[in-house]
Scaffold this motif. Structure first.
Motif, PDB file in Angstrom:
ATOM      1  N   SER A  30       0.607  -1.220   0.070  1.00 55.58           N
ATOM      2  CA  SER A  30      -0.086   0.092   0.102  1.00 55.58           C
ATOM      3  C   SER A  30       0.853   1.305  -0.120  1.00 55.58           C
ATOM      4  N   GLY A  31       1.910   1.176   0.648  1.00 57.23           N
ATOM      5  CA  GLY A  31       2.826   2.369   0.721  1.00 57.23           C
ATOM      6  C   GLY A  31       3.495   2.668  -0.971  1.00 57.23           C
ATOM      7  N   LYS A  32       3.734   1.469  -1.702  1.00 60.35           N
ATOM      8  CA  LYS A  32       4.061   1.994  -2.954  1.00 60.35           C
ATOM      9  C   LYS A  32       2.961   2.413  -3.905  1.00 60.35           C
ATOM     10  N   PHE A  33       1.605   1.841  -3.918  1.00 64.44           N
ATOM     11  CA  PHE A  33       0.460   2.434  -4.395  1.00 64.44           C
ATOM     12  C   PHE A  33       0.374   3.745  -4.014  1.00 64.44           C
ATOM     13  N   LEU A  34       0.451   4.233  -2.693  1.00 66.16           N
ATOM     14  CA  LEU A  34       0.349   5.471  -2.265  1.00 66.16           C
ATOM     15  C   LEU A  34       1.543   6.571  -2.767  1.00 66.16           C
ATOM     16  N   HIS A  35       2.667   5.838  -2.741  1.00 65.61           N
ATOM     17  CA  HIS A  35       3.611   6.704  -3.497  1.00 65.61           C
ATOM     18  C   HIS A  35       3.307   7.150  -5.052  1.00 65.61           C
ATOM     19  N   TRP A  36       2.871   5.953  -5.817  1.00 68.97           N
ATOM     20  CA  TRP A  36       2.639   6.152  -7.189  1.00 68.97           C
ATOM     21  C   TRP A  36       1.424   7.409  -7.450  1.00 68.97           C
ATOM     22  N   ALA A  37       0.594   7.226  -6.616  1.00 70.22           N
ATOM     23  CA  ALA A  37      -0.680   8.036  -6.558  1.00 70.22           C
ATOM     24  C   ALA A  37      -0.168   9.441  -6.397  1.00 70.22           C
ATOM     25  N   MET A  38       0.606   9.654  -5.330  1.00 68.14           N
ATOM     26  CA  MET A  38       1.137  11.027  -4.807  1.00 68.14           C
ATOM     27  C   MET A  38       2.006  11.644  -5.945  1.00 68.14           C
ATOM     28  N   ALA A  39       3.004  10.654  -6.634  1.00 69.04           N
ATOM     29  CA  ALA A  39       3.755  11.257  -7.778  1.00 69.04           C
ATOM     30  C   ALA A  39       2.814  11.614  -8.760  1.00 69.04           C
ATOM     31  N   LEU A  40       1.810  10.941  -9.262  1.00 69.71           N
ATOM     32  CA  LEU A  40       1.074  11.335 -10.322  1.00 69.71           C
ATOM     33  C   LEU A  40       0.392  12.685  -9.993  1.00 69.71           C
ATOM     34  N   VAL A  41      -0.064  12.779  -8.950  1.00 71.06           N
ATOM     35  CA  VAL A  41      -0.710  14.262  -8.332  1.00 71.06           C
ATOM     36  C   VAL A  41       0.378  15.141  -8.514  1.00 71.06           C
ATOM     37  N   ALA A  42       1.522  15.160  -7.939  1.00 70.73           N
ATOM     38  CA  ALA A  42       2.522  16.063  -7.818  1.00 70.73           C
ATOM     39  C   ALA A  42       3.023  16.207  -9.196  1.00 70.73           C
ATOM     40  N   SER A  43       3.097  15.496 -10.182  1.00 74.42           N
ATOM     41  CA  SER A  43       3.672  15.885 -11.405  1.00 74.42           C
ATOM     42  C   SER A  43       2.397  16.878 -11.970  1.00 74.42           C
ATOM     43  N   LEU A  44       1.056  16.581 -11.575  1.00 74.83           N
ATOM     44  CA  LEU A  44       0.068  17.343 -12.546  1.00 74.83           C
ATOM     45  C   LEU A  44       0.125  18.852 -11.655  1.00 74.83           C
ATOM     46  N   ILE A  45       0.812  18.983 -10.618  1.00 73.97           N
ATOM     47  CA  ILE A  45       0.662  20.203 -10.001  1.00 73.97           C
ATOM     48  C   ILE A  45       0.927  21.628 -10.932  1.00 73.97           C
ATOM     49  N   PRO A  46       2.086  21.512 -11.635  1.00 73.50           N
ATOM     50  CA  PRO A  46       2.440  22.409 -12.401  1.00 73.50           C
ATOM     51  C   PRO A  46       1.549  23.024 -13.607  1.00 73.50           C
ATOM     52  N   THR A  47       0.692  21.785 -14.257  1.00 69.51           N
ATOM     53  CA  THR A  47      -0.146  22.065 -15.253  1.00 69.51           C
ATOM     54  C   THR A  47      -1.576  22.794 -14.588  1.00 69.51           C
ATOM     55  N   VAL A  48      -1.987  22.312 -13.358  1.00 66.47           N
ATOM     56  CA  VAL A  48      -3.019  22.866 -12.662  1.00 66.47           C
ATOM     57  C   VAL A  48      -2.635  24.395 -12.419  1.00 66.47           C
ATOM     58  N   VAL A  49      -1.520  24.677 -12.016  1.00 67.76           N
ATOM     59  CA  VAL A  49      -1.213  25.995 -11.425  1.00 67.76           C
ATOM     60  C   VAL A  49      -1.201  27.107 -12.708  1.00 67.76           C
ATOM     61  N   TYR A  50      -0.634  26.428 -13.711  1.00 72.27           N
ATOM     62  CA  TYR A  50      -0.480  27.037 -15.223  1.00 72.27           C
ATOM     63  C   TYR A  50      -1.978  27.431 -15.544  1.00 72.27           C
ATOM     64  N   LEU A  51      -2.664  26.214 -15.836  1.00 72.43           N
ATOM     65  CA  LEU A  51      -4.272  26.545 -16.225  1.00 72.43           C
ATOM     66  C   LEU A  51      -4.912  27.589 -15.315  1.00 72.43           C
ATOM     67  N   ALA A  52      -4.643  27.406 -14.042  1.00 74.01           N
ATOM     68  CA  ALA A  52      -5.312  28.568 -13.085  1.00 74.01           C
ATOM     69  C   ALA A  52      -4.751  30.003 -13.378  1.00 74.01           C
ATOM     70  N   LEU A  53      -3.622  29.914 -13.490  1.00 77.73           N
ATOM     71  CA  LEU A  53      -3.183  31.362 -13.978  1.00 77.73           C
ATOM     72  C   LEU A  53      -3.702  32.030 -15.173  1.00 77.73           C
ATOM     73  N   ALA A  54      -3.682  30.873 -16.121  1.00 75.03           N
ATOM     74  CA  ALA A  54      -4.175  31.132 -17.452  1.00 75.03           C
ATOM     75  C   ALA A  54      -5.674  31.561 -17.522  1.00 75.03           C
ATOM     76  N   ALA A  55      -6.477  31.102 -16.499  1.00 78.58           N
ATOM     77  CA  ALA A  55      -7.905  31.390 -16.419  1.00 78.58           C
ATOM     78  C   ALA A  55      -8.067  32.793 -15.874  1.00 78.58           C
ATOM     79  N   PHE A  56      -6.986  33.274 -15.214  1.00 75.45           N
ATOM     80  CA  PHE A  56      -7.230  34.773 -14.668  1.00 75.45           C
ATOM     81  C   PHE A  56      -6.866  35.536 -15.816  1.00 75.45           C
ATOM     82  N   PHE A  57      -6.035  35.333 -16.460  1.00 75.44           N
ATOM     83  CA  PHE A  57      -5.549  36.394 -17.604  1.00 75.44           C
ATOM     84  C   PHE A  57      -5.978  36.207 -18.757  1.00 75.44           C
TER      85      PHE A  57
END
Length: 107
Positions: free
Chosen positions: A80-107
């Motif tokens: 379960s620690g490995k599955f949690l690591h992969w899930a958190m790794a996927l979410v963490a790699s999507l953070i820059p895209t989400v931040v970029y899209l949030a900034l693009a929504a405001f401008f």
């Protein structure tokens, strides 16, 4: 590390979204496709395929290395620690895209 690896992913998510929006998914299963047409999916596969594959391989190998290091410290002993690591790794790699899209929504 996954957040830093997600920064180049912004470009790929953007390019993949352009491909999906410009050519509907229902037309991808056609039997006869002219690869020289301007609206063909072939150029997008040639452009996106190799860099996306290389980036995915680097992401997977770096996370396997992190799991290996955590396993020696005792943090990733259970499955379960490995599955949690992969899930958190996927979410963490999507953070820059989400931040970029949030900034693009405001401008």
């Amino acid at each position: 590390m996954n957040v830093l690896l997600g920064i180049p992913g912004i470009i790929y998510y953007w390019m993949l979204s352009l491909v999906v929006l410009s050519d509907p998914l229902t037309t991808w299963g056609r039997e006869a496709k002219d690869f020289y047409e301007a609206h063909s999916i072939f150029p997008a596969e040639v452009v996106l395929g190799p860099p996306l594959a290389i980036g995915t391989i680097i992401w997977v190998l770096s996370n396997v290395n992190l799991i290996y290091r955590r396993k020696h410290t005792g943090a990733c002993q259970k499955t379960s620690g490995k599955f949690l690591h992969w899930a958190m790794a996927l979410v963490a790699s999507l953070i820059p895209t989400v931040v970029y899209l949030a900034l693009a929504a405001f401008f």
